[in-house]
Design a protein around this motif. Structure first.
Motif, mmCIF file in Angstrom:
data_model
loop_
_atom_site.group_PDB
_atom_site.id
_atom_site.type_symbol
_atom_site.label_atom_id
_atom_site.label_comp_id
_atom_site.label_asym_id
_atom_site.label_seq_id
_atom_site.Cartn_x
_atom_site.Cartn_y
_atom_site.Cartn_z
ATOM 1 N N ARG A 126 60.699 28.413 28.017
ATOM 2 C CA ARG A 126 61.660 27.688 28.247
ATOM 3 C C ARG A 126 61.879 26.941 29.496
ATOM 4 N N GLY A 127 60.984 27.109 30.480
ATOM 5 C CA GLY A 127 61.264 26.572 31.815
ATOM 6 C C GLY A 127 60.527 25.359 31.759
ATOM 7 N N PRO A 128 60.955 24.384 32.674
ATOM 8 C CA PRO A 128 60.411 23.058 32.909
ATOM 9 C C PRO A 128 58.864 23.012 32.796
ATOM 10 N N PHE A 129 58.211 23.796 33.204
ATOM 11 C CA PHE A 129 56.681 23.777 33.244
ATOM 12 C C PHE A 129 56.185 24.278 31.972
ATOM 13 N N GLY A 130 57.090 24.742 31.204
ATOM 14 C CA GLY A 130 56.487 25.143 29.894
ATOM 15 C C GLY A 130 57.214 24.692 28.704
ATOM 16 N N ALA A 131 58.130 23.868 28.832
ATOM 17 C CA ALA A 131 58.821 23.030 27.632
ATOM 18 C C ALA A 131 58.133 22.391 27.014
ATOM 19 N N ASP A 132 57.244 21.444 27.371
ATOM 20 C CA ASP A 132 56.213 20.593 26.695
ATOM 21 C C ASP A 132 54.916 21.164 26.631
ATOM 22 N N ARG A 133 54.705 21.796 25.185
ATOM 23 C CA ARG A 133 53.464 22.505 24.914
ATOM 24 C C ARG A 133 52.055 21.735 25.389
ATOM 25 N N ARG A 134 52.039 20.343 25.462
ATOM 26 C CA ARG A 134 51.181 19.621 25.896
ATOM 27 C C ARG A 134 50.828 19.780 27.395
ATOM 28 N N SER A 135 51.847 19.860 28.130
ATOM 29 C CA SER A 135 51.723 19.719 29.550
ATOM 30 C C SER A 135 52.227 21.258 29.882
ATOM 31 N N ARG A 136 52.302 22.138 29.389
ATOM 32 C CA ARG A 136 52.583 23.572 29.946
ATOM 33 C C ARG A 136 51.661 24.035 30.958
ATOM 34 N N LEU A 137 52.093 24.553 32.022
ATOM 35 C CA LEU A 137 51.388 24.740 33.145
ATOM 36 C C LEU A 137 51.095 26.539 33.174
ATOM 37 N N LEU A 138 50.173 27.037 32.784
ATOM 38 C CA LEU A 138 50.036 28.442 32.594
ATOM 39 C C LEU A 138 49.624 28.904 34.286
ATOM 40 N N PRO A 139 50.281 29.975 34.512
ATOM 41 C CA PRO A 139 49.945 30.576 36.074
ATOM 42 C C PRO A 139 48.642 30.919 36.399
ATOM 43 N N GLY A 140 47.921 31.475 35.507
ATOM 44 C CA GLY A 140 46.492 31.605 35.567
ATOM 45 C C GLY A 140 45.651 30.392 35.747
ATOM 46 N N ARG A 141 46.049 29.295 35.219
ATOM 47 C CA ARG A 141 45.157 27.987 35.402
ATOM 48 C C ARG A 141 45.737 27.372 36.953
ATOM 49 N N VAL A 142 46.958 27.688 37.077
ATOM 50 C CA VAL A 142 47.328 27.028 38.574
ATOM 51 C C VAL A 142 46.607 28.028 39.572
ATOM 52 N N ALA A 143 46.400 29.333 39.411
ATOM 53 C CA ALA A 143 45.662 30.104 40.374
ATOM 54 C C ALA A 143 44.226 29.792 40.439
ATOM 55 N N ARG A 144 43.537 29.379 39.547
ATOM 56 C CA ARG A 144 42.260 28.974 39.450
ATOM 57 C C ARG A 144 41.991 27.680 40.102
ATOM 58 N N GLN A 145 42.835 26.813 40.174
ATOM 59 C CA GLN A 145 42.891 25.526 40.682
ATOM 60 C C GLN A 145 43.283 25.391 42.253
ATOM 61 N N MET A 146 43.770 26.715 42.689
ATOM 62 C CA MET A 146 43.991 26.791 44.092
ATOM 63 C C MET A 146 42.980 26.713 45.211
#
Length: 210
Positions: free
Chosen positions: A158-178
């Protein structure tokens, strides 16, 4: 207790890492890889999942191992969640160290715009994500705001990073990109405690506070 198999058995070498859940393990593992592949293996093999912010479960298991005659060491990492620190009795428990993230959630340390943007495929417009980053993430220098923000809500469906299923930013994915340089000083402190507890020598990284 959440988790199963090797992750809930006595840790090899008498060390256990207690985390709240599988997402925390995924995030910490990704960060550990930036410091040492061996440290990432510790996360895989030594993690016990608590099923939420339940430090008493970590203490109970730790005591049972010690009563069984094992020499055990442990690190328990918890979200702050705006709640009180673990009880003094827990803090003084022999052989187990508690660390509570100074920011509200572990996800708060994923609020790094450059890493987030790397999660968006180049084939798609990054306009929405750039707007979310600008509107939702405090400036890197504003640590007070970053400590207060509800990062779990930002990454929820329900948050801004997850509202659009196509653009949803999953925490684990962001961590792997850091990248290493994007790891906050609090993250590096936890990784240092992890290495110390597991008896792994790692290079002392430069602490970057964001």
């Amino acid at each position: 207790m959440a988790g199963s198999g090797k992750r809930n058995t006595p840790a090899l070498g008498g060390f256990s890492l207690y985390l709240e859940g599988p997402r925390d393990r995924d995030i910490v593992r990704s960060w550990a890889r930036r410091v040492s592949p061996q440290l990432a293996k510790v996360v895989d093999r030594h993690t016990v999942l608590l099923g939420g912010r339940q430090p008493a479960r970590a203490v109970d298991r730790h005591r049972r191992l010690r009563e069984g005659g094992e020499v055990v060491r442990a690190l328990c990492v918890l979200d702050r969640d705006g709640l009180p620190e673990p009880a003094e009795a827990m803090q003084g428990e022999p052989g187990i160290e508690f660390y509570t993230w100074p920011r509200r959630h572990i996800e708060s340390y994923l609020l790094v715009p450059t890493a987030i943007l790397r999660c968006v495929p180049k084939s798609r417009s990054r306009g929405d994500v750039r707007r979310w980053v600008k509107d939702c993430i405090p400036e890197a220098a504003d640590e007070e705001a970053l400590r207060a923000i509800d990062a779990k809500r930002l990454f929820s469906e329900r948050g801004p990073f997850g509202a659009d299923r196509r653009s949803r930013l999953l925490p684990g994915r962001v961590a792997r990109q850091m990248r290493h340089v994007e790891l906050h000083g609090d993250v590096l402190e936890v990784l240092a405690l992890l290495g110390e507890g597991a008896g792994i020598r790692t290079a002392s990284p430069e602490v970057i506070v964001r």
